[in-house]
Design a protein around this motif. Structure first.
Motif, mmCIF file in Angstrom:
data_model
loop_
_atom_site.group_PDB
_atom_site.id
_atom_site.type_symbol
_atom_site.label_atom_id
_atom_site.label_comp_id
_atom_site.label_asym_id
_atom_site.label_seq_id
_atom_site.Cartn_x
_atom_site.Cartn_y
_atom_site.Cartn_z
ATOM 1 N N GLY A 228 27.738 129.695 -7.283
ATOM 2 C CA GLY A 228 27.533 130.453 -8.634
ATOM 3 C C GLY A 228 28.303 131.642 -8.476
ATOM 4 N N MET A 229 27.965 132.293 -7.384
ATOM 5 C CA MET A 229 28.483 133.584 -6.933
ATOM 6 C C MET A 229 30.062 133.556 -7.061
ATOM 7 N N CYS A 230 30.516 132.549 -6.315
ATOM 8 C CA CYS A 230 32.018 132.452 -6.218
ATOM 9 C C CYS A 230 32.689 132.337 -7.776
ATOM 10 N N ILE A 231 31.880 131.637 -8.460
ATOM 11 C CA ILE A 231 32.612 131.587 -9.846
ATOM 12 C C ILE A 231 32.373 132.694 -10.423
ATOM 13 N N SER A 232 31.272 133.415 -10.524
ATOM 14 C CA SER A 232 31.079 134.488 -11.438
ATOM 15 C C SER A 232 32.023 135.751 -10.806
ATOM 16 N N GLU A 233 32.192 135.839 -9.486
ATOM 17 C CA GLU A 233 33.141 136.889 -8.973
ATOM 18 C C GLU A 233 34.495 136.555 -8.860
ATOM 19 N N ASP A 234 34.914 135.386 -9.323
ATOM 20 C CA ASP A 234 36.181 134.686 -9.414
ATOM 21 C C ASP A 234 36.819 134.957 -7.858
ATOM 22 N N ILE A 235 36.042 134.482 -6.988
ATOM 23 C CA ILE A 235 36.557 134.374 -5.545
ATOM 24 C C ILE A 235 36.367 133.016 -4.718
ATOM 25 N N LEU A 236 37.604 132.939 -4.220
ATOM 26 C CA LEU A 236 37.534 131.235 -3.687
ATOM 27 C C LEU A 236 36.964 131.437 -2.219
ATOM 28 N N TYR A 237 36.616 132.401 -1.454
ATOM 29 C CA TYR A 237 35.998 132.654 -0.321
ATOM 30 C C TYR A 237 34.660 131.901 -0.192
ATOM 31 N N LEU A 238 34.801 130.715 0.696
ATOM 32 C CA LEU A 238 33.677 129.765 0.822
ATOM 33 C C LEU A 238 33.459 128.666 -0.195
ATOM 34 N N PHE A 239 34.411 128.861 -1.240
ATOM 35 C CA PHE A 239 34.323 128.057 -2.335
ATOM 36 C C PHE A 239 34.265 126.402 -2.102
ATOM 37 N N ALA A 240 35.192 126.386 -1.074
ATOM 38 C CA ALA A 240 35.480 124.699 -0.918
ATOM 39 C C ALA A 240 33.984 124.246 -0.061
ATOM 40 N N GLU A 241 33.675 125.247 0.870
ATOM 41 C CA GLU A 241 32.534 125.002 1.810
ATOM 42 C C GLU A 241 31.328 124.779 1.063
ATOM 43 N N LEU A 260 29.944 112.516 -4.690
ATOM 44 C CA LEU A 260 31.156 112.162 -4.224
ATOM 45 C C LEU A 260 32.196 113.025 -5.205
ATOM 46 N N GLU A 261 31.806 113.400 -6.389
ATOM 47 C CA GLU A 261 32.715 114.237 -7.164
ATOM 48 C C GLU A 261 32.860 115.744 -6.396
ATOM 49 N N TYR A 262 31.670 116.169 -5.690
ATOM 50 C CA TYR A 262 31.891 117.574 -5.287
ATOM 51 C C TYR A 262 32.480 117.409 -3.861
ATOM 52 N N LEU A 263 32.138 116.186 -3.141
ATOM 53 C CA LEU A 263 32.954 115.770 -2.014
ATOM 54 C C LEU A 263 34.527 115.907 -1.927
ATOM 55 N N ASN A 264 35.042 115.318 -3.079
ATOM 56 C CA ASN A 264 36.352 115.040 -3.520
ATOM 57 C C ASN A 264 36.773 116.361 -3.726
ATOM 58 N N LYS A 265 36.253 117.256 -4.458
ATOM 59 C CA LYS A 265 36.573 118.516 -5.026
ATOM 60 C C LYS A 265 36.756 119.439 -3.559
ATOM 61 N N ALA A 266 35.689 119.199 -2.907
ATOM 62 C CA ALA A 266 36.068 119.913 -1.476
ATOM 63 C C ALA A 266 37.121 119.548 -0.641
ATOM 64 N N PHE A 270 40.182 122.133 0.351
ATOM 65 C CA PHE A 270 40.692 122.470 1.980
ATOM 66 C C PHE A 270 42.185 122.186 1.709
ATOM 67 N N ASN A 271 42.511 121.040 1.173
ATOM 68 C CA ASN A 271 43.999 120.638 1.198
ATOM 69 C C ASN A 271 45.096 121.785 0.498
ATOM 70 N N THR A 272 44.471 122.398 -0.675
ATOM 71 C CA THR A 272 45.066 123.565 -1.390
ATOM 72 C C THR A 272 45.240 124.625 -0.284
ATOM 73 N N GLN A 273 43.993 124.845 0.404
ATOM 74 C CA GLN A 273 44.290 125.995 1.562
ATOM 75 C C GLN A 273 44.883 125.730 2.491
ATOM 76 N N VAL A 274 45.567 124.470 2.649
ATOM 77 C CA VAL A 274 46.162 124.231 4.071
ATOM 78 C C VAL A 274 45.257 124.128 5.278
ATOM 79 N N ASN A 275 44.122 123.782 4.699
ATOM 80 C CA ASN A 275 43.072 123.700 5.878
ATOM 81 C C ASN A 275 42.812 122.225 6.339
#
Length: 297
Positions: A228-241, A260-266, A270-275
């Motif tokens: 929720g903090m990531c979303i409210s602050e519009d920050i991707l830091y630890l968003f996938a985690e 499964l929806e959350y796991l697939n989103k994660a 991570f793919n988008t971040q090239v992690n």
């Protein structure tokens, strides 16, 4: 731009930080182009200048200031470089910088000494493999500015976070959990947290410890708080985690469909971040979790 000696400033700062032309030029320009820029034969484009400034740990205004405080600039650049090395887990390189700067008069004041001791404590654990000495140094670093160990500042909370990480990595998860709780309480007592990432790191550490201890309900609570903090602050830091941890908890709590929806989103994040390493870990864990879930039916 010639009157600002931009190329000369880039070279001086690069050499003071002991960064090669090849390393500084990576994904910005060719090394030979950087050499021309440093000689004043060419000028960097504005996007190149922005990236160079970021990599050197300085504001872009540095290149256009004629009365910049060089000592302050140098210390801030070194600190940024050290934090980048810590973030990228380049502990040997970080250790070398710490040892070099311990001899510098610029790092003798209380706050800069604390900064060096904090990072040396991190290196002692990861490089020297000495947990006891590492924790001793980190607690000593805290006491430089806070002998009473209360009313923590954001910088002190970052040191507490490092203490929690070392307890967690050495499988003393209960102690890590207590440290993270104390750090979060201190953050929540503040009127304003200047660096959202400090808050997110602590919440993530807390939720990770709860996950390891199989306290899934509480882990889900704090993972949702972090997301929720990531979303409210519009920050991707630890968003996938946070997505991964929410999905993990939901599966464990008997809701594999939403999990499964959350796991697939994660995995997608991570793919988008090239992690790719984390993407693969999430995929493997997803299969494992779903197999466990089906086995419990």
């Amino acid at each position: 731009m010639k009157e600002y000696n931009i190329g000369e400033k880039i070279k001086e700062l690069r050499l003071s930080l002991e960064i090669s032309q090849n390393d500084l030029a990576k994904q910005i320009c060719e090394p030979q182009d950087l050499e021309k820029i440093e000689k004043g034969d060419e000028y960097p484009t504005l996007p190149q200048l922005h990236t160079l400034a970021k990599r050197l740990g300085i504001p872009i205004t540095y290149f256009f200031e004629t009365n910049w405080n060089q000592n302050v600039d140098y210390v801030n650049s070194v600190k940024t470089l050290m934090r980048n090395y810590a973030r990228d887990r380049e502990y040997k390189a970080l250790y070398e910088i710490v040892k070099r700067e311990e001899q510098s008069d610029l790092f003798r004041d209380k706050l800069n000494k604390q900064f060096l001791m904090w990072h040396e404590g991190i290196c002692v654990y990861h490089v020297d493999k000495n947990k006891g000495r590492s924790l001793e140094m980190l607690y000593d670093a805290l006491k430089i500015t806070n002998r009473e160990m209360n009313d923590f500042t954001e910088d002190e909370i970052q040191i507490m976070h490092s203490i929690g990480v070392i307890y967690f990595l050495s499988d003393d998860v209960e102690k890590a959990l207590n440290i993270y709780r104390e750090a979060l309480n201190a953050l929540e007592e503040m009127y304003n947290v200047a660096d959202t990432k400090v808050y997110l790191r602590v919440v993530y550490g807390l939720s990770l410890a709860l996950l390891r201890l199989q306290k899934y309900d509480e882990c889900l609570k704090y993972s949702n708080l972090g997301l929720g903090m990531c979303i409210s602050e519009d920050i991707l830091y630890l968003f996938a985690e946070f997505h991964y941890q929410i999905g993990h908890c939901l599966v464990k709590l008997g809701d594999p469909s939403e999990g499964l929806e959350y796991l697939n989103k994660a995995s997608t994040l991570f793919n988008t971040q090239v992690n790719l390493k984390m993407e693969e870990i999430v995929k493997e864990e997803t299969i494992k979790l779903l197999n466990e879930s089906l086995g419990n039916l």
